[in-house]
Scaffold this motif. Structure first.
Motif, PDB file in Angstrom:
ATOM      1  N   THR A 160      53.932  60.536  35.660  1.00  0.00           N
ATOM      2  CA  THR A 160      52.768  60.147  34.881  1.00  0.00           C
ATOM      3  C   THR A 160      52.521  58.878  34.387  1.00  0.00           C
ATOM      4  O   THR A 160      51.478  58.472  33.813  1.00  0.00           O
ATOM      5  N   TYR A 161      53.502  58.159  34.374  1.00  0.00           N
ATOM      6  CA  TYR A 161      53.922  56.736  33.602  1.00  0.00           C
ATOM      7  C   TYR A 161      53.330  55.685  34.727  1.00  0.00           C
ATOM      8  O   TYR A 161      53.681  55.817  35.833  1.00  0.00           O
ATOM      9  N   ALA A 162      52.252  55.009  34.426  1.00  0.00           N
ATOM     10  CA  ALA A 162      51.939  53.803  35.310  1.00  0.00           C
ATOM     11  C   ALA A 162      52.416  52.478  35.163  1.00  0.00           C
ATOM     12  O   ALA A 162      52.231  51.939  34.000  1.00  0.00           O
ATOM     13  N   PRO A 163      53.348  51.981  35.992  1.00  0.00           N
ATOM     14  CA  PRO A 163      53.989  50.710  35.639  1.00  0.00           C
ATOM     15  C   PRO A 163      52.768  49.685  35.796  1.00  0.00           C
ATOM     16  O   PRO A 163      51.778  49.797  36.551  1.00  0.00           O
ATOM     17  N   ASN A 164      53.179  48.287  35.474  1.00  0.00           N
ATOM     18  CA  ASN A 164      52.123  47.327  35.848  1.00  0.00           C
ATOM     19  C   ASN A 164      51.999  47.153  37.135  1.00  0.00           C
ATOM     20  O   ASN A 164      52.709  47.225  37.806  1.00  0.00           O
ATOM     21  N   ASN A 165      50.656  46.655  37.399  1.00  0.00           N
ATOM     22  CA  ASN A 165      50.309  46.343  38.719  1.00  0.00           C
ATOM     23  C   ASN A 165      50.038  47.576  39.489  1.00  0.00           C
ATOM     24  O   ASN A 165      50.025  47.269  40.937  1.00  0.00           O
ATOM     25  N   ARG A 166      50.230  48.784  39.192  1.00  0.00           N
ATOM     26  CA  ARG A 166      50.060  50.070  40.057  1.00  0.00           C
ATOM     27  C   ARG A 166      49.197  51.112  39.220  1.00  0.00           C
ATOM     28  O   ARG A 166      49.318  52.173  39.463  1.00  0.00           O
ATOM     29  N   SER A 167      48.484  50.579  38.388  1.00  0.00           N
ATOM     30  CA  SER A 167      47.514  51.495  37.847  1.00  0.00           C
ATOM     31  C   SER A 167      46.163  51.789  38.482  1.00  0.00           C
ATOM     32  O   SER A 167      45.780  50.898  39.362  1.00  0.00           O
ATOM     33  N   SER A 168      45.399  52.879  38.224  1.00  0.00           N
ATOM     34  CA  SER A 168      44.334  52.993  39.028  1.00  0.00           C
ATOM     35  C   SER A 168      43.250  51.975  38.827  1.00  0.00           C
ATOM     36  O   SER A 168      43.219  51.362  37.590  1.00  0.00           O
ATOM     37  N   SER A 169      42.350  51.569  39.722  1.00  0.00           N
ATOM     38  CA  SER A 169      41.577  50.295  39.842  1.00  0.00           C
ATOM     39  C   SER A 169      40.177  50.737  39.017  1.00  0.00           C
ATOM     40  O   SER A 169      39.571  51.806  39.036  1.00  0.00           O
ATOM     41  N   ARG A 170      39.726  49.729  38.277  1.00  0.00           N
ATOM     42  CA  ARG A 170      38.487  49.879  37.546  1.00  0.00           C
ATOM     43  C   ARG A 170      37.151  48.943  38.457  1.00  0.00           C
ATOM     44  O   ARG A 170      36.205  48.735  37.956  1.00  0.00           O
ATOM     45  N   ARG A 171      37.968  48.276  39.479  1.00  0.00           N
ATOM     46  CA  ARG A 171      37.108  47.322  40.300  1.00  0.00           C
ATOM     47  C   ARG A 171      37.247  47.771  41.608  1.00  0.00           C
ATOM     48  O   ARG A 171      38.258  48.104  42.068  1.00  0.00           O
ATOM     49  N   ALA A 172      36.441  47.322  42.642  1.00  0.00           N
ATOM     50  CA  ALA A 172      36.396  47.331  43.963  1.00  0.00           C
ATOM     51  C   ALA A 172      37.468  46.439  44.467  1.00  0.00           C
ATOM     52  O   ALA A 172      38.079  45.512  44.222  1.00  0.00           O
ATOM     53  N   ALA A 173      38.161  47.189  45.678  1.00  0.00           N
ATOM     54  CA  ALA A 173      39.305  46.453  45.994  1.00  0.00           C
ATOM     55  C   ALA A 173      39.121  44.855  46.766  1.00  0.00           C
ATOM     56  O   ALA A 173      39.949  44.253  46.219  1.00  0.00           O
ATOM     57  N   ALA A 174      37.739  44.827  47.224  1.00  0.00           N
ATOM     58  CA  ALA A 174      37.454  43.660  47.727  1.00  0.00           C
ATOM     59  C   ALA A 174      37.360  42.621  46.572  1.00  0.00           C
ATOM     60  O   ALA A 174      37.780  41.438  46.690  1.00  0.00           O
ATOM     61  N   GLN A 175      36.893  43.011  45.410  1.00  0.00           N
ATOM     62  CA  GLN A 175      36.876  42.125  44.290  1.00  0.00           C
ATOM     63  C   GLN A 175      38.120  41.616  43.717  1.00  0.00           C
ATOM     64  O   GLN A 175      38.164  40.753  43.287  1.00  0.00           O
ATOM     65  N   ARG A 176      38.768  42.831  43.708  1.00  0.00           N
ATOM     66  CA  ARG A 176      40.292  42.736  43.153  1.00  0.00           C
ATOM     67  C   ARG A 176      41.011  41.444  43.956  1.00  0.00           C
ATOM     68  O   ARG A 176      41.503  40.687  43.471  1.00  0.00           O
ATOM     69  N   GLN A 177      40.905  41.466  45.272  1.00  0.00           N
ATOM     70  CA  GLN A 177      41.579  40.627  46.286  1.00  0.00           C
ATOM     71  C   GLN A 177      40.985  39.142  45.932  1.00  0.00           C
ATOM     72  O   GLN A 177      41.686  38.224  45.997  1.00  0.00           O
ATOM     73  N   ALA A 178      39.760  39.063  45.822  1.00  0.00           N
ATOM     74  CA  ALA A 178      39.029  37.937  45.598  1.00  0.00           C
ATOM     75  C   ALA A 178      39.369  37.262  44.316  1.00  0.00           C
ATOM     76  O   ALA A 178      39.324  35.989  44.215  1.00  0.00           O
ATOM     77  N   ASP A 179      39.638  38.148  43.237  1.00  0.00           N
ATOM     78  CA  ASP A 179      40.169  37.461  41.955  1.00  0.00           C
ATOM     79  C   ASP A 179      41.658  37.825  41.836  1.00  0.00           C
ATOM     80  O   ASP A 179      41.735  38.597  40.707  1.00  0.00           O
ATOM     81  N   ALA A 180      42.610  37.613  42.576  1.00  0.00           N
ATOM     82  CA  ALA A 180      43.926  37.964  42.293  1.00  0.00           C
ATOM     83  C   ALA A 180      44.482  37.337  41.049  1.00  0.00           C
ATOM     84  O   ALA A 180      45.389  37.872  40.487  1.00  0.00           O
ATOM     85  N   ALA A 181      43.976  36.170  40.626  1.00  0.00           N
ATOM     86  CA  ALA A 181      44.347  35.462  39.766  1.00  0.00           C
ATOM     87  C   ALA A 181      44.128  36.351  38.281  1.00  0.00           C
ATOM     88  O   ALA A 181      44.949  36.248  37.387  1.00  0.00           O
ATOM     89  N   CYS A 182      43.224  37.199  38.267  1.00  0.00           N
ATOM     90  CA  CYS A 182      42.862  37.940  37.073  1.00  0.00           C
ATOM     91  C   CYS A 182      43.473  39.674  37.409  1.00  0.00           C
ATOM     92  O   CYS A 182      42.957  40.367  36.747  1.00  0.00           O
ATOM     93  N   ALA A 183      44.566  39.604  38.269  1.00  0.00           N
ATOM     94  CA  ALA A 183      44.879  41.179  38.614  1.00  0.00           C
ATOM     95  C   ALA A 183      45.462  41.665  37.455  1.00  0.00           C
ATOM     96  O   ALA A 183      45.748  43.243  37.481  1.00  0.00           O
ATOM     97  N   PHE A 184      45.792  40.958  36.419  1.00  0.00           N
ATOM     98  CA  PHE A 184      46.707  41.475  35.241  1.00  0.00           C
ATOM     99  C   PHE A 184      45.581  42.558  34.539  1.00  0.00           C
ATOM    100  O   PHE A 184      46.176  43.270  33.695  1.00  0.00           O
ATOM    101  N   LEU A 185      44.329  42.121  34.643  1.00  0.00           N
ATOM    102  CA  LEU A 185      43.638  43.080  34.018  1.00  0.00           C
ATOM    103  C   LEU A 185      43.439  44.552  34.507  1.00  0.00           C
ATOM    104  O   LEU A 185      42.907  45.318  33.746  1.00  0.00           O
ATOM    105  N   GLU A 186      44.177  44.866  35.763  1.00  0.00           N
ATOM    106  CA  GLU A 186      44.172  46.208  36.238  1.00  0.00           C
ATOM    107  C   GLU A 186      45.340  46.905  35.432  1.00  0.00           C
ATOM    108  O   GLU A 186      45.556  48.080  35.665  1.00  0.00           O
TER     109      GLU A 186
END
Length: 593
Positions: A160-186
């Protein structure tokens, strides 16, 4: 990046090799500064909607808000290039967990603004969200004692513990890939409470070099019973963040009057700001200038009280009622060739009082003779280093790219104060260390690097790096090779500046009660970076209140704006006796927030 050395972490119980009685002096790094040339001097007289006194991160943030958000014509005045002094030696961290609800709201709002700028700039300033990890030996469940306004999770099941960079997404995968610099927001927000077994699984590097399991998992080990992982916390490149704000502000018309200092404030008959006099320092500029303006923002950091001295003497400074104080802040930078702490690790904080594990006496008597003031401040006598438990709060984080570790323990230099005023003899904030008169002389010539060499470098103690690293080795035993002679503190350095604080632990943001048009943004005590965005918004609200049609009474309905304003604003009282000083205490985990 330093070359990687062979990994050889001896357990704490192993006998250390001999070491010199007196440690080598670590390098003291001068603060970085942006490349900057002197701005063209104004032609004798100029008019501005607002003048900001002080080019640190808070002053830059205020100038950014007034010029870019509100469209005002703004001048930023400082004898040094922007983002120098303490802004250049920031620990560069942020957190949205505060036991004080007012600070919680202020900083959470500020972090949201910084996150938006990170997305806007493709994360030009390398903002992260690795979190803060507080470690405690207390067997009491932290969930039962944290403030109600915190989102806290405990984990009975392993997954149940979600490590960094492995939490559920709040944005579409394509947008996440296009904005990898802000992946920390996930990465998650809120807080997670982990027991010793869960800590061992999620953060195994903490227990490298131990021969027994941690407490709560079948043995004594380090005595770590719980970890509290505060998630919406991290760090960023403060210089790049400030440079981004400056670029945007200059694009909106900001004038940076660098190489000048404010030397006078002229008021009208109604006690309103009318003019600000500036002068070039050390031959810069063409002599005294006059800036016609209805607004002066005091963003002078450790010099904020000295700027108040430019007002007529019959006008009291509200900063005196708040007990404004300047305290030396210092951090240690250590190469990490052993990769003790991974670059994606959260900041690690020793949340309990610490007894430093010195090897025998190790020549401390001789060190005490050369560092007597430092030793004396650490306990009833220097022997406190051997026998006393010292306050919680020592912390370490990795650099953004890895390869370096940044250590801080504010307790170590908390006794080193400096005067805040130009007037009279040493004031109460100077303490007993005699720094007041020297600081007042520096106020008269606050240019770098002279200020840094006189008031920072000479006051940092040689023992500080070893002290803070040894303290943290009690919770991160794999740090031990850096102080036991196996690897040594090769390449260690120190830097620092001055934190300006109030006795109620809140900053001062808002208008002077008696001088219309004179505003404060100061007293941020080490959280200037994380609170700067929202604090600048508050300055903008106050400065543009009348033109925006906002009634003064409306501001009285906002708890944050009301609580941070100087004493006397709208008749409100604010003083050290009115607000508990325990905002920072995190009940149940012993840390300091």
């Amino acid at each position: 990046r330093p070359a990687r050395a062979p990994h050889s972490c001896a357990p704490l119980s192993s006998p250390p090799p001999p070491r010199p009685r007196s440690p080598p002096r670590p390098a003291v790094q001068p603060p970085r500064r942006l490349a900057s040339s002197l701005s063209p001097p104004p032609s004798g007289r100029a008019s501005y909607d607002a003048v900001v006194c002080g080019g640190g991160l808070l002053g830059v943030s205020a100038a950014h808000n007034l010029s870019k958000t509100h469209g005002l014509r703004v001048a930023l005045v400082d004898p040094n290039p922007p983002l120098t002094m303490t802004s250049a030696v920031s620990t560069e961290c942020y957190r949205d967990v505060w036991s004080d609800p007012v600070m919680q709201r202020l900083v959470s709002r500020s972090i949201a603004g910084m996150e938006a700028l990170a997305e806007e700039s493709s994360n030009r300033f390398n903002m992260t969200r690795n979190g803060y990890l507080f470690l405690t030996s207390s067997e009491s469940d932290p969930v039962a004692s944290v403030p109600r306004h915190w989102e806290v999770r405990s984990h009975q099941e392993a997954d149940t513990y979600a490590p960094n960079n492995r939490s559920s997404s709040r944005r579409a995968a394509a947008q996440r890939q296009a904005d990898a610099a802000c992946a920390f927001l996930e990465n998650p927000t809120g807080m997670d409470v982990l027991d010793a077994k869960q800590l061992t699984r999620e953060f195994p590097f903490l227990f490298r070099g131990t021969t027994t399991p941690p407490a709560g998992d079948g043995g004594g080990g380090l005595g770590v019973a719980y970890g509290v992982h505060a998630r919406r916390c991290g760090w960023l490149d403060a210089q790049q963040y400030g440079a981004f704000l400056l670029d945007q502000a200059k694009g909106a018309g900001l004038d940076t009057l660098i190489g000048y200092e404010v030397c006078g404030v002229e008021l009208g008959t109604d006690s309103s700001v009318r003019r600000v006099r500036i002068d070039g320092v050390d031959g810069h500029g063409t002599g005294p200038m006059v800036l016609d303006t209805p607004v002066l923002v005091n963003a002078a950091g450790p010099f904020c009280r000295a700027v108040d001295d430019l007002l007529p003497p019959e006008i009291p400074s509200p900063l005196d009622a708040l007990g404004v104080d300047n305290t030396l802040h210092a951090k240690v930078i250590l190469p990490d060739p052993l990769e003790v702490i991974p670059k994606h690790s959260p900041m690690i904080i020793a949340a309990d009082p610490v007894k430093i594990p010195w090897e025998e006496a190790e020549g401390l008597e001789e060190l005490a003779e050369s560092s007597g003031e430092f030793f004396e401040a650490l306990g009833p006598s220097w022997k406190g280093l051997l026998s006393e438990y010292l306050p919680a709060g020592a912390h370490v984080r990795p650099s953004t790219g890895g390869g370096w570790l940044v250590f801080v323990w504010e307790h170590a230099h908390s006794h080193l104060k400096a005067s805040t005023t130009l007037a009279g003899g040493p004031n109460e904030s100077t303490g007993s260390d005699g720094g007041g008169c020297e600081f007042r002389e520096a106020l008269l010539s606050p240019q770098m690097p002279g200020f840094y060499e006189r008031l920072v470098t000479s006051r940092l103690d040689d023992l500080y790096p070893e002290m803070v690293i040894r303290a943290l080795s009690t919770v991160i035993p794999s740090l031990e090779p850096y102080v036991d002679g196996t690897t040594g503190m090769k390449g260690v350095s120190m830097d620092g500046g001055y934190y300006t604080s109030t006795k109620d632990s809140r900053p001062v943001v808002g208008p002077h009660a008696s001088v219309h048009g004179y505003h404060y943004i100061c007293g941020f005590a080490g959280y200037g970076l994380m609170a700067s965005y929202a604090a600048a918004e508050i300055v903008g609200i106050h400065v543009t209140r009348q033109s925006s049609g906002v009634a003064a009474e409306d501001l009285n309905n906002d708890d944050v704006i009301k609580s941070l304003a100087p004493p006397g604003f709208l008749g409100l009282k604010r003083g050290a006796e009115d607000i508990p000083r325990s905002h920072g205490s995190v009940s149940g985990i012993g840390g300091s927030l």
